[in-house]
Design an enzyme around this catalytic site. Structure first.
Site, PDB file in Angstrom:
ATOM      1  N   ASP A  21       0.632  -1.426   0.140  1.00  0.00           N
ATOM      2  CA  ASP A  21       0.243   0.222   0.015  1.00  0.00           C
ATOM      3  C   ASP A  21       1.149   1.588  -0.248  1.00  0.00           C
ATOM      4  OD1 ASP A  21      -2.072   1.645   0.301  1.00  0.00           O
ATOM      5  OD2 ASP A  21      -2.156   1.527   2.768  1.00  0.00           O
ATOM      6  N   ASP A  25      -3.891   3.876   3.058  1.00  0.00           N
ATOM      7  CA  ASP A  25      -5.608   2.989   2.722  1.00  0.00           C
ATOM      8  C   ASP A  25      -5.976   1.298   3.071  1.00  0.00           C
ATOM      9  OD1 ASP A  25      -5.272   2.006   0.379  1.00  0.00           O
ATOM     10  OD2 ASP A  25      -6.990   3.310  -0.591  1.00  0.00           O
ATOM     11  N   ASP A  29      -1.431  -1.204  -4.246  1.00  0.00           N
ATOM     12  CA  ASP A  29      -1.501  -0.544  -5.082  1.00  0.00           C
ATOM     13  C   ASP A  29      -0.561  -0.730  -6.589  1.00  0.00           C
ATOM     14  OD1 ASP A  29      -0.210   1.417  -3.867  1.00  0.00           O
ATOM     15  OD2 ASP A  29      -1.352   2.091  -2.601  1.00  0.00           O
ATOM     16  N   ASP A  98      -3.865 -10.285 -15.880  1.00  0.00           N
ATOM     17  CA  ASP A  98      -4.315 -11.352 -16.052  1.00  0.00           C
ATOM     18  C   ASP A  98      -5.558 -11.653 -16.842  1.00  0.00           C
ATOM     19  OD1 ASP A  98      -5.577 -13.667 -14.206  1.00  0.00           O
ATOM     20  OD2 ASP A  98      -4.964 -13.202 -12.315  1.00  0.00           O
ATOM     21  N   GLU A 256      -4.935 -21.032 -17.520  1.00  0.00           N
ATOM     22  CA  GLU A 256      -5.504 -21.165 -16.243  1.00  0.00           C
ATOM     23  C   GLU A 256      -6.500 -22.158 -16.704  1.00  0.00           C
ATOM     24  OE1 GLU A 256      -7.672 -20.742 -11.452  1.00  0.00           O
ATOM     25  OE2 GLU A 256      -8.139 -19.657 -13.737  1.00  0.00           O
ATOM     26  N   HIS A 328      -2.695 -17.326  -5.915  1.00  0.00           N
ATOM     27  CA  HIS A 328      -3.565 -16.296  -4.880  1.00  0.00           C
ATOM     28  C   HIS A 328      -4.806 -17.478  -4.835  1.00  0.00           C
ATOM     29  CE1 HIS A 328      -4.559 -16.314  -8.765  1.00  0.00           C
ATOM     30  NE2 HIS A 328      -5.862 -15.813  -8.286  1.00  0.00           N
ATOM     31  N   ASP A 329      -4.798 -18.621  -5.139  1.00  0.00           N
ATOM     32  CA  ASP A 329      -6.290 -19.086  -4.595  1.00  0.00           C
ATOM     33  C   ASP A 329      -5.601 -20.268  -3.809  1.00  0.00           C
ATOM     34  OD1 ASP A 329      -7.716 -17.973  -7.132  1.00  0.00           O
ATOM     35  OD2 ASP A 329      -7.733 -19.124  -8.281  1.00  0.00           O
TER      36      ASP A 329
HETATM   37  O1  TEU Z   1      -9.627 -19.457 -10.120  1.00  0.00           O
HETATM   38  C1  TEU Z   1     -10.447 -20.629 -11.615  1.00  0.00           C
HETATM   39  C2  TEU Z   1     -10.847 -21.549 -10.203  1.00  0.00           C
HETATM   40  O2  TEU Z   1     -11.130 -22.192 -11.093  1.00  0.00           O
HETATM   41  C3  TEU Z   1     -10.915 -22.084  -9.572  1.00  0.00           C
HETATM   42  O3  TEU Z   1     -12.408 -21.548  -8.712  1.00  0.00           O
HETATM   43  C4  TEU Z   1     -10.579 -22.233  -7.974  1.00  0.00           C
HETATM   44  O4  TEU Z   1     -10.660 -23.652  -8.878  1.00  0.00           O
HETATM   45  C5  TEU Z   1     -10.662 -21.813  -6.816  1.00  0.00           C
HETATM   46  O5  TEU Z   1     -10.185 -20.116  -7.026  1.00  0.00           O
HETATM   47  C6  TEU Z   1     -10.269 -22.835  -6.085  1.00  0.00           C
HETATM   48  O6  TEU Z   1     -10.213 -22.393  -4.645  1.00  0.00           O
HETATM   49  C7  TEU Z   1      -9.778 -17.844 -11.313  1.00  0.00           C
HETATM   50  C8  TEU Z   1      -9.000 -17.059  -9.981  1.00  0.00           C
HETATM   51  O7  TEU Z   1      -8.061 -17.675  -9.538  1.00  0.00           O
HETATM   52  C9  TEU Z   1      -9.562 -16.739  -9.385  1.00  0.00           C
HETATM   53  O8  TEU Z   1      -9.553 -16.406  -7.882  1.00  0.00           O
HETATM   54  C10 TEU Z   1     -11.067 -16.497  -9.735  1.00  0.00           C
HETATM   55  O9  TEU Z   1     -12.298 -16.164  -8.151  1.00  0.00           O
HETATM   56  C11 TEU Z   1     -11.981 -17.389 -10.475  1.00  0.00           C
HETATM   57  O10 TEU Z   1     -11.460 -18.257 -11.550  1.00  0.00           O
HETATM   58  C12 TEU Z   1     -12.581 -16.449 -11.407  1.00  0.00           C
HETATM   59  O11 TEU Z   1     -12.375 -15.632 -12.332  1.00  0.00           O
HETATM   60 CA    CA Z   2      -3.713   2.622  -1.439  1.00  0.00          CA
END
Ligand code: TEU
Ligand code: CA
Length: 555
Positions: A21, A25, A29, A98, A256, A328-329
């Site tokens: 950040d 906030d 960013d 992305d 992906e 991130h997932d």
């Molecule tokens: O994720 C695709 C996806 O298949 C997700 O459902 C994934 O299996 C899940 O996050 C696992 O827990 C992509 C992105 O990486 C994710 O952040 C998004 O939420 C999703 O697409 C929708 O755009």
């Molecule tokens: Ca910020």
């Protein structure tokens, strides 16, 4: 196998909301990212992948885009983006965007038009269906974030399809106008000078003609998979995208593709497929689910070895792999596949890095992984922010079939929010991420695990990653060598070789917290040790591997 720069690169994924950040906030960013470019350059990565930075109402943290050609207000302005791109380029760093085009936000201008009337010019940009006779949804499909995949819209009394949240309506790729809009938008970004795309759920863009009920699973809803995943026209659409946009620039592209098999991957990313450079496969991060993705258990090493080795050998010479432990997932790699207890965190994080970075493919580092950042010690539901986690708790526990006691450990282990807590820059309050109140809590272990401390400690996880990345630049065998798994039946050791001409690497990784004997093959008696997470001096005969030991020998 053709040599290309993107096969020789390492990608670093930035989740902008949680990286840095710059204005207090509490939200990361673009200017924050720019201020950390020197850190990324010093680490030695080549390419930065930015999770979505476009205008978005943030139902799914930017994966619900309302304007593809504008920057999310909280992240800054287009001028900030242009500066970030220029500053990155001046350091020799590339940036990939992305690309989220399976769906838009329901606040995107196309959807706001589309829902107005059945004869609106944008109607056919999305997937609309009449209700069944009893007024219920057109089919039984469930969405990825829980509930039905269809939402009823009062205005025209029809349902629209959303494989993710109701605020993420699916685009109708069958419509040539949709494809052209997407390609024009991509071209606009390429003209700006970006270096490639990571394509969100690109395997879902083509749906079958008929949209029949799916097999009902644990969620009570039908599975859309067979009708949406690698659908009938997906390769045709990607070839069109390649011809109209991708082939005109020198880009790095990664799709992906949840649910992808090696055979399907060769279609998406085959050397001569004219679609994408590579795909993300998910087999190695999906083998642990007990309640769909949710579980509190660790996957077996044998499973990891079998899946990862299959991808290594099956794509060899035919298509290119991407390599990752987390994103991130996914939960944090060291907490999930290693051992995040203080005594073992650093060695096991280094071991995991060795295991992955010596394989063939383009490695992806998720922000904080290079510090050995861990899962977050969540205490209560109100600390979670992720739509998937919150909906899952509601569906499984509040309205569902599992007790809190059973589901809670699964949520702690697998929640996407583990990856989304802020980057830990220093030991100050909020880990140097923000001077305000962070949008999601900073892990209290930032007191110990942080970039500043690790940069000044030559034995840190950070410096180990730097060494791994430098080795990849120095030795072609790491990029192009042929992979072979040794000891496939061993439950604790992941051992493989790479071969290129008369050179050979031996990669030894112990996934055990105990010491274990290991016989170093005699051909490595006169080898050189490229890297080791302890001090590996013996290179002959039977040696005793220390907990989570990893080393690489080269002849
Ligand atoms: O994720 C695709 C996806 O298949 C997700 O459902 C994934 O299996 C899940 O996050 C696992 O827990 C992509 C992105 O990486 C994710 O952040 C998004 O939420 C999703 O697409 C929708 O755009
Ligand atoms: Ca910020």
């Amino acid at each position: 196998m053709k040599k290309t720069w993107w096969k020789e690169s390492v990608v670093y994924q930035i989740y902008p909301r949680s990286f840095q950040d710059s204005n207090g906030d509490g939200i990361g960013d673009l200017n924050g990212i720019t201020s950390r470019l020197d850190y990324l350059k010093y680490l030695g990565v080549d390419v930065l992948w930015l999770s979505p930075v476009y205008q978005s109402p943030n139902d799914d943290n930017g994966y619900d885009i309302s304007d593809y050609q504008d920057i999310m207000k909280e992240f800054g302005t287009m001028e900030d983006f242009d500066r970030l791109l220029a500053e990155a380029h001046s350091r020799g760093l590339k940036i990939i965007m992305d690309l989220v085009v399976n769906h838009t936000s329901d606040e995107h201008a196309w959807f706001m038009e589309s829902r107005k009337s059945k004869d609106n010019p944008y109607r056919d940009y999305y997937i609309w269906r009449d209700p069944k006779e009893d007024g219920s949804a057109p089919n039984n499909w469930g969405s990825c974030f829980g509930g039905s995949a269809w939402k009823y819209d009062e205005e025209t009394q029809m349902y629209f399809l959303h494989l993710f949240s109701p605020k993420q309506p699916d685009l109708n790729w069958r419509n040539p106008a949709v494809r052209q809009e997407v390609f024009t938008m991509m071209d606009w970004w390429c003209q700006k000078g970006i270096d490639g795309f990571r394509m969100d759920v690109i395997s879902l863009i083509s749906k079958t003609d008929e949209l029949p009920d799916g097999v009902v699973g644990g969620s009570g809803y039908g599975d859309f998979g067979p009708y949406c995943t690698h659908g009938p026209h997906v390769h045709e659409y990607l070839k069109e995208m390649n011809e109209k946009v991708l082939s005109r620039y020198d880009l790095i592209t990664v799709g992906e593709t949840a649910g992808v098999t090696v055979e399907e991957a060769k279609k998406y990313a085959g050397e001569d497929a004219h679609e994408l450079n590579m795909v993300f496969q998910f087999e190695h991060v999906e083998g642990d689910g007990k309640y769909r993705k949710w579980t509190d258990e660790k996957v077996s090493l044998k499973y990891l070895k079998e899946t990862m080795s299959r991808w290594q050998t099956s794509l060899y010479g035919q298509a290119w792999n991407s390599l990752f432990w987390d994103n991130h997932d996914q939960p944090r790699a060291v907490s999930r596949f290693g051992d995040d207890r203080p005594a073992f965190r650093e060695v096991s994080a280094k071991m995991l890095a060795t295991c992955l970075h010596m394989m063939q493919g383009t490695p992806y580092i998720y922000q904080g992984e290079e510090l050995g950042m861990t899962n977050y010690p969540f205490q209560s539901l109100d600390e979670f922010r992720d739509i998937e986690s919150l909906n899952a708790y509601r569906d499984w526990v509040e309205q569902g079939t599992l007790s809190h006691e059973v589901f809670w450990p699964c949520l702690l282990r697998k929640s996407r929010d583990n990856a989304r807590t802020p980057m830990q820059w220093d030991s100050s309050a909020n880990g140097g991420f923000t001077e305000g109140t962070p949008w999601i809590n900073v892990n209290p272990n930032c007191a110990v695990i942080n970039a500043e401390a690790e940069m000044s400690d030559p034995n840190s996880v950070f410096h180990y990653y730097r060494r791994l990345l430098a080795l990849r630049k120095q030795y072609e065998i790491i990029v192009y060598g042929k992979y072979e798994l040794l000891l496939p039946e061993d439950d604790s050791l992941f051992v493989y070789t790479r071969t290129l001409g008369d050179q050979k690497l031996l990669v030894v990784c112990s996934f055990a917290e105990d010491s274990l004997p290991f016989e170093i093959p005699s051909e490595f008696a006169d080898s050189q040790c490229l890297i080791s997470n302890y001090d590996r001096n013996d290179r002959t005969g039977e040696v005793i591997l220390k907990p989570y030991e990893a080393f690489v020998l080269k002849i």
